[in-house]
Write an enzyme that holds these catalytic residues in place. Structure first.
Site, PDB file in Angstrom:
ATOM      1  N   LYS A  79      26.516  24.000-103.339  1.00 49.19           N
ATOM      2  CA  LYS A  79      25.856  23.697-102.395  1.00 49.19           C
ATOM      3  C   LYS A  79      24.431  24.354-101.307  1.00 49.19           C
ATOM      4  CE  LYS A  79      27.456  21.185 -97.398  1.00 49.19           C
ATOM      5  NZ  LYS A  79      28.263  21.344 -96.554  1.00 49.19           N
ATOM      6  N   SER A 159      29.808  17.055 -94.907  1.00 47.51           N
ATOM      7  CA  SER A 159      27.995  16.811 -95.583  1.00 47.51           C
ATOM      8  C   SER A 159      28.364  17.298 -96.948  1.00 47.51           C
ATOM      9  CB  SER A 159      27.864  18.239 -94.612  1.00 47.51           C
ATOM     10  OG  SER A 159      28.345  19.089 -94.696  1.00 47.51           O
ATOM     11  N   SER A 183      34.161  19.047 -93.357  1.00 47.77           N
ATOM     12  CA  SER A 183      32.681  18.525 -93.976  1.00 47.77           C
ATOM     13  C   SER A 183      33.278  18.949 -95.607  1.00 47.77           C
ATOM     14  CB  SER A 183      31.966  19.301 -94.050  1.00 47.77           C
ATOM     15  OG  SER A 183      31.090  18.275 -93.085  1.00 47.77           O
TER      16      SER A 183
END
Length: 492
Positions: A79, A159, A183
């Site tokens: 990420k 997210s 998330s």
């Protein structure tokens, strides 16, 4: 040979161990898959094919010498919130420009220490603020799933939408993610993947771009419960560079996935039945209850009476911490800079152009609740509510070993469907924020599809430092659900 990209992490590691294929071969298979899919899904914002190939060759050499690590040769996605040495890291925000760290986050460093390699950096909501991956500076991520015969582009959740989309679309064996209010778990539930948020402090936050420091926690998104346990084993551990990092010894997470849940007490909180929740979610929850009962567990009704205050408390605490953390982005030391006629106007121009609307909204909310005259009325009160929520869980865990709830209040929605309504978007976190406010481990796993063929997930919450029970219950649910649905690879 089987399409190597469809293997689970456990299967891939076993295949390399048995010399059925090399790390370089599976890495090349993922690079080819990314080349085909990423123009359609936008899951990766940076790809590192040559770096991945170099590390795969080095991995194959280590394995040949008998020096294989626990994740030797496994290609993963990282990420964009995790700093990666020599590879651009922007938290998918314009304000960081082309920032390229000269250091490695502890979590990604731990994975690489154990033999994993990086395929690239994954898209995300800007500074991890969002529930649909529509706030990214690099554009929204598209889910590999489709709603019935509808061609509408769906959100993979947020997210960590890039992480979830990439794992679901077979663009990596697993991915790092972060969870501040859900998330990891919400995007996992939306994409038919497994998302694990460990106890706060299990994974170091050093080298992870901060959103809300008392809530942020790293964890994996993977294809199976076993895979998530294997990834967490490497990601977690004490880090002296992070003052909130726990010193507790790590148990064998993978072994916990094989453990019987016979005799365990599973709590079912009445407060998680919310108005307007689809009948399919309620039915799945009831089915999950029947699955754990069939495995020998006992169902115990519990009350988490302050749950209804969790979202308001979260959306005071998280923006307050964000407004403090994001004050460092001023265009002076690193990242983008938009010059003005003086220092103050340079600050204003840089932040106005560098931050997206959702980030600006949360900074303003956070600054407001921390301002003189409002601190006691909002922030202090939210912290008191947070303590009540944590106490609810402590009281419940005197009676039960784990808690079973839905993961999300709905299946994935289309991009643009909720983006004009922040409150509707925030409600996506209704089942997940409590675990963050209390610092508890929680896992979302796919357990069924709805009438339109979209994944629906269940959530297992455990007591602090008891990831083992979470993995044990989740693995039992996974075996009972036998979820085999896959997104059609419509981009091929």
């Amino acid at each position: 040979m089987t399409d190597l990209t469809t293997l689970t992490l456990a299967e891939a590691l076993d295949g390399m161990k048995q010399k059925q294929f090399s790390s370089l071969e599976i890495t090349n298979a993922f690079i080819d898959a990314i080349d085909k899919a990423n123009p359609h899904l936008n899951a990766y914002v940076v790809t590192t094919p040559e770096l991945a190939r170099d590390r795969a060759k080095a991995s194959d050499a280590r394995r040949a010498q008998g020096n294989a690590g626990p994740l030797e040769g496994a290609p993963l996605g990282i990420k964009d919130l995790f700093c990666t040495e020599g590879v651009r890291t922007t938290a998918c925000s314009g304000v960081l420009g082309e920032f390229t760290p000269t250091y490695e986050s502890t979590v990604s460093g731990n994975l690489f220490r154990d033999g994993a390699l990086m395929l690239g950096k994954l898209n995300m909501d800007e500074f991890a603020m969002g529930s649909s991956n529509e706030t990214s500076h690099f554009g929204p991520v598209v889910s590999p799933w489709r709603r019935g015969n509808d061609d509408a582009k769906l959100t993979p959740g947020g997210s960590s939408g890039g992480s979830a989309s990439a794992v679901s679309a077979d663009l990596c064996l697993g991915a790092t993610a972060t969870d501040t209010g859900g998330s990891i778990r919400q995007p996992a539930a939306f994409t038919g993947t497994v998302g694990m948020k460990p106890t706060y402090g299990r994974c170091s936050r050093w080298g992870i771009v901060a959103f809300a420091s008392s809530l942020d926690q790293a964890g994996p998104i993977a294809k199976t419960v076993e895979d998530s346990a294997m990834l967490l084993q490497s990601m977690a551990g004490h880090d002296p560079k992070d003052s909130t990092s726990l010193t507790n010894a790590l148990p064998d997470f993978r072994a916990a996935t094989k453990r019987s849940i016979k005799g365990m007490r599973i709590g079912v909180p009445e407060e998680y039945r919310v108005d307007g929740m689809p009948a399919e979610i309620e039915a799945l929850w009831q089915q999950g209850i029947e699955w754990v009962k069939a495995a020998g567990a006992t169902i115990v009704p519990i009350s988490l009476k302050h749950t209804k205050y969790a979202l308001p408390a979260y959306y005071i605490v998280a923006p307050a911490e964000a407004s403090s953390n994001l004050a460092r982005y001023d265009g002076m030391r690193y990242g983008a800079r938009v010059a003005g006629k003086d220092l103050n106007s340079t600050y204003e121009n840089t932040r106005a152009s560098g931050f997206g609307k959702e980030v600006q909204r949360r900074i303003l909310i956070g600054t407001y609740v921390l301002s003189a005259g409002y601190y006691d009325a909002y922030y202090l009160r939210a912290q008191k509510v947070r303590q009540r929520i944590a106490q609810d869980f402590r009281d419940a865990f005197e009676k039960v070993d784990a808690i079973l709830t839905p993961a999300t209040p709905s299946a994935a929605f289309a991009l643009g469907e909720k983006s004009g309504d922040p409150l509707a978007m925030y409600l996506n976190d209704i089942f997940t924020v409590t675990a963050n406010l209390a610092g508890l481990p929680a896992l979302a796993l796919p357990a069924a599809t709805d009438a339109q063929g979209l994944p629906l997930g269940l959530q297992v919450i455990g007591k602090a430092l008891d990831e083992e029970s979470v993995f044990a219950v989740s693995a039992e649910l996974e075996r009972a659900a036998n979820f085999r649905a896959k997104a059609a690879k419509w981009w091929l």
